[in-house]
Design an enzyme around this catalytic site. Structure first.
Site, PDB file in Angstrom:
ATOM      1  N   GLU A   1       0.775  -1.243   0.117  1.00 24.29           N
ATOM      2  CA  GLU A   1      -0.112   0.087   0.168  1.00 24.29           C
ATOM      3  C   GLU A   1       0.697   1.280  -0.132  1.00 24.29           C
ATOM      4  O   GLU A   1       2.031   1.246   0.400  1.00 24.29           O
ATOM      5  CB  GLU A   1      -0.871  -0.001   1.184  1.00 24.29           C
TER       6      GLU A   1
ATOM      7  N   LYS B   1      -5.094  -2.459  14.580  1.00 17.39           N
ATOM      8  CA  LYS B   1      -4.696  -1.665  15.573  1.00 17.39           C
ATOM      9  C   LYS B   1      -5.192  -1.613  17.048  1.00 17.39           C
ATOM     10  O   LYS B   1      -6.502  -1.688  16.993  1.00 17.39           O
ATOM     11  CB  LYS B   1      -4.286  -0.176  15.063  1.00 17.39           C
TER      12      LYS B   1
END
Length: 311
Positions: free
Chosen positions: A26, A160
């Site tokens: 990415e 996360k």
């Protein structure tokens, strides 16, 4: 009429034609995830980690409205250095192309573009997921629904820990997205090795992960992604006590300042960086480099499996 088709870097195009292993990467980590000038250095290190483990890196991004699979170094430098680079999810790609912007692709957009390009493996740091208090805010990353319909293996370190990890796993189950731990039956917590939740499945080698991909392709039943959750070794994680203390303090500040929506994640990550005196950033870099290396080994194994089966 403008041609809005995806453009391929020369090395990536040749690798795909030849059936060589390719790993998607990415570009949001380049434009939005890391501070300058570390972002460009780390982007190059990610590509080097893929190469060192036998695969071709295909960093995906948009340059002046052109969606590129396999950014060259000049394009990578542009996205790392320019101000105002747009953060592009899947829904933004066509609008961004038509308006001619520079853009960095999120996990969702990178996965979708990579799969459309015929790339089977994608390396990232951590997935987006269900945010805390989502029952009130309905704040959930587009990563989840995109992965439910995108046939690609995503190597990550979980989601996360600032997110609602349990709710994210529940949503992945509901959406039919397979999650396997890499040499672990515990879901990693990004900065920390153990995110606090069990997994039903694990794989012990890149070859076993590649076998899962081969079985999925042969069965042609599951339309979505395979998440390979790759935990940091305990000695490389952020100190768990420091992590918990920083997270608690960050959530309290979030509530006190009334920060909501898209501002939540960048606020908390910046808080982690400041409160840990850069330790969280160093962990973040270790995560993505380890994931890039593992993704490359899985891509190599998958290419070998495909060659051996005659495909």
């Amino acid at each position: 009429m403008t041609d809005y088709q995806i453009r391929y870097g020369a090395e990536v195009a040749e690798a795909l034609r030849a059936g060589r292993p390719v790993v998607a990467c990415e570009s949001t980590i380049v434009s939005h995830g890391l501070p300058r000038p570390d972002n460009l250095r780390v982007a190059r290190e990610i590509e080097r980690a893929v190469r060192d483990n036998g695969a071709v890196p295909a960093t995906i991004g948009m340059v002046a409205g052109e969606l590129v699979v396999g950014l060259d170094d000049a394009q990578l430098t542009r996205l790392a250095s320019a101000d105002g680079v747009a953060k592009l999810s899947v829904r933004d790609l066509a609008v961004a192309a038509a308006t001619g912007v520079d853009g960095a692709t999120t996990v969702a957009a990178t996965s979708a573009v990579a799969a459309a390009a015929g790339i089977r493996v994608f390396a990232t740091g951590g997935l987006g997921g269900v945010h805390r208090e989502a029952a009130q805010t309905f704040d959930e990353s587009a990563d989840l629904t995109t992965l439910s319909r995108t046939p690609i293996a995503v190597v990550c370190a979980g989601v996360k820990s600032i997110l609602d990890v349990g709710a994210t796993l529940e949503r992945l189950e509901t959406l039919g997205v397979a999650v396997v731990g890499y040499r672990s039956r515990r879901f990693p917590g990004f900065f920390i090795t153990d995110g606090g939740f069990d997994l039903d499945w694990s794989v012990e080698s890149p070859e076993q992960a590649a076998a899962v991909l081969a079985a999925r392709a042969a069965q042609a039943v599951q339309p979505g992604a395979l998440i390979v959750a790759n935990p940091l070794p305990p000695q490389e994680q952020l100190d768990p006590e420091l992590h918990d203390r920083t997270l608690t303090d960050g959530l309290a500040r979030l509530a006190a300042d009334g920060i909501t929506g898209k501002a939540v994640t960048p606020f908390l990550l910046a808080h982690f960086h400041a409160a840990t005196e850069g330790a969280s950033l160093a962990v973040n870099v270790r995560i993505i480099l380890r994931n890039a290396a593992l993704a490359a080994r899985i891509a190599v194994a998958a290419a070998t499996t495909a060659t051996g089966s005659g495909r």
